[in-house]
Design an enzyme around this catalytic site. Sequence first.
Site, PDB file in Angstrom:
ATOM      1  N   LYS A  21      34.366  55.679  93.236  1.00  0.00           N
ATOM      2  CA  LYS A  21      35.205  55.410  94.407  1.00  0.00           C
ATOM      3  C   LYS A  21      36.623  55.944  94.207  1.00  0.00           C
ATOM      4  O   LYS A  21      37.402  56.025  95.146  1.00  0.00           O
ATOM      5  CB  LYS A  21      35.211  53.918  94.720  1.00  0.00           C
ATOM      6  CG  LYS A  21      33.837  53.409  95.172  1.00  0.00           C
ATOM      7  CD  LYS A  21      33.849  51.913  95.446  1.00  0.00           C
ATOM      8  CE  LYS A  21      32.475  51.397  95.835  1.00  0.00           C
ATOM      9  NZ  LYS A  21      32.033  51.828  97.177  1.00  0.00           N
ATOM     10  N   ARG A  55      35.326  47.682  96.228  1.00  0.00           N
ATOM     11  CA  ARG A  55      34.904  47.452  94.845  1.00  0.00           C
ATOM     12  C   ARG A  55      35.496  48.538  93.938  1.00  0.00           C
ATOM     13  O   ARG A  55      35.525  49.707  94.308  1.00  0.00           O
ATOM     14  CB  ARG A  55      33.365  47.480  94.808  1.00  0.00           C
ATOM     15  CG  ARG A  55      32.735  47.260  93.467  1.00  0.00           C
ATOM     16  CD  ARG A  55      31.233  46.986  93.645  1.00  0.00           C
ATOM     17  NE  ARG A  55      30.565  48.026  94.417  1.00  0.00           N
ATOM     18  CZ  ARG A  55      29.930  49.065  93.877  1.00  0.00           C
ATOM     19  NH1 ARG A  55      29.908  49.228  92.558  1.00  0.00           N
ATOM     20  NH2 ARG A  55      29.315  49.948  94.636  1.00  0.00           N
TER      21      ARG A  55
END
Length: 809
Positions: free
Chosen positions: A549, A544
């Site tokens: 991230k 995702r």
Amino acid sequence: MFNNKETFKKAFLQKLEMVHGEDIEGASDRERYIALGTMVREYLTKNWIATNNCYKKTGHKQVYYFSMEFLLGRLLGNNLINMGIWDICEEGLRDLGIELSELEPQEPDAGLGNGGLGRLAACFLDSMASMNLPGHGCGIRYRYGLFEQKIIEGHQVELPEYWLKEGNVWELRKSEKAVEVKLGGTVKVEQEGAKLSFRHENYDTVIAVPYDIPVPGYHNKTVNTLRLWSAEAAIKQLDFLTSVFENQQDILRYKHSIESISQFLYPDDTNREGRELRLKQEYFLVSAGVQSIIRRFKKYNDHLNDLPDKVAIHINDTHPTLAIPELMRILMDEEGLSWNKALDLTTKTISYTNHTTMVEALETWPVDIFKSLLPRIYMIVHELNERFCRDLWNRFPGEWDKISKMAIIAEGRVKMSHLAIVGSNSVNGVAKVHTDILKKREMKNFYEVFPQKFNNKTNGITHRRWLLKTNPALARLITDAIGPGWITHPSDLAELLPYARDASFQEKLDKIKQQNKAWLAKIIKDKYGEDVDVNSIFDVQVKRIHAYKRQILNILHIMDLYNQLQENPGLDIYPRTFIFSGKAAPGYYLAKKIIKLINSVSRVINRDKRVRDKIRVIFMENYRVSLAETIIPAADVSEQISTASKEASGTGNMKLMMNGAVTLGTLDGANIEMLEEVGNKNMFIFGLSPDEVLNYYYYGGYRSMDIYHSDQRIRTVLDQLVDGTYASGWEEFSTLYDCLLSNNDKYFVLKDFPSYADAQVQIDRTYRNRKKWLEMCIINIAHSGKFSSDRTISDYAAGIWELEPLIVK
């Protein structure tokens, strides 16, 4: 039906004629897939019925796993493997001139999830069935899934995901088991003797219709159930509305508003209408599921006091937290139990998994929306909050600040994580570091009050899906070396360790990896027209898209590498193919800009003939399970580079590790436990530690602008975001530029950039030593067994659910 390939072929031809009215020559691949899938589901049904009858007869405890997502992927191949009939079907179809590999892609990925949360839930279902544990899934049957991602001129464009347009061969509609879910309206409170009664009036009725999908275990007779609920308008209410609404269009609009509850996963919540729809979805799921559970329990049991001994309800993150007040509502309003008894049974029955340390990701709901949509549920939550705060006051007299921070309702919002903690018997994190952060920092106050509730259950993945099915050549190599025991006992993968330096084993492993890379390269060429070097390092970041991230760290490094090659075309670097894939939430503007940046950089680099033999950048659109099953076996490097302390666990790291990729990662989530298993010499670790990150958050001291001024490489790549190098004007990526500088780089991208770049250099050097690299790959595979969801589910069953296996005869 499936005793041998001859009986299979006969049955298949008959099914093809019966379902489609076609013979083998006239049928399309889609029709052949439907015939095969229908056969397999029908074959499963005997064991499915036997499993349910066994559960009824024995009265064995069962667990119900509630999740907003179940990212199943395609089920045909997985079911054939678990049922032990893959070879029969493959050989029988081949005799008929059909390749099983041509039928599998005819099955659409089920649009029931987005990322790790949903895939974890799917892995858990596989492990429960394979370990003979009575465990079922409870979710929503999203008609259009999350969305189908298209990349147009570098931008993410969201289209409806029509995964159900031709039906789903695996599901069975159970109309007779439908239940009513009530939304809105008012609650009339009346005194009836010594008790109060609560009557819900003037509500909208939603009919929750279950669709059941069988979940077979590996080479056993257990077939558990994934029950997905679909929202439908009540016929009686529609008949009534014909006298209320002026025309047919108004009735259709009302019908659509009801059915929209199960149309899309995670509707855009940047506006009030979207937030209301999300809350409706969450209550719809738990109300339908809990009503169904209690109805079944009462059918086969005499006393509600036995509920915690027969039923465990597990909520996967905060989305299904309303199961707590909904169960209390049923126990009090419908079954006549007292508040104290209802709360006691509820807390003993329900357990909760937390999936985030980020406060901003913990769900809260405005009281005005909550109260208007769920008036009776709000009354229960409000009373629970009052009693909880009163208990806190008795324990911490005068500490108003602590009590307000722990309250379930505060500052006009209902805090779902607080409700989940108070109303459950167990609160688990999903990696050691994640659980420690919960206990020592983010939920420290709750841990002081409920220390017995907090525990860790590190995530896992089903190795049968992510190794046995996804990488069959590697699975065969492993079985040839150590036998098939690892399929049911994944810890046996450790027996590969003596082969880490075995030249013959290394050679075979290398050949398999190259074949997987060649297959992925062909897909990239066919879909995107890009030639990639199969001998280059396949550096993969698939997940995702989110700021924490840090896909942006990866792409900034690629920009820096490109700058170095422009300055020195003869720079000695090992050829590298950087592969990205992932979706951004429709309302997440920053993440969508990251996708645009990746594609803009890709466009510039891939067109530059001077560097195309050294670096390539590929963004593969519409990331999903079936795409992951192609990318992961081909990966050399696994990018797990989230900001330390932000990733609760991660599961993509485990899938890539299991397929022989070497991890480049931070000390975050399950990376830490992977490092404990394989050692420093078999991973590439960089960046701040969790404690260093948390100390910066708490005490300050970090200024990204200082790094910008002191590091020429960083200053150059950041300036390129706004100087037209990768866009026609400065506005395109100015948001990213401001995020890293004006907003002080919340996720420490610039702070970690130098050590990340150093780690990339180390990867370059190590990969050139093929024997060493392959040794690292084998060591990673050997230690991946610890991260099987079989181990995780065993921990849940023993440590939370108190659930024993039951062999279905």
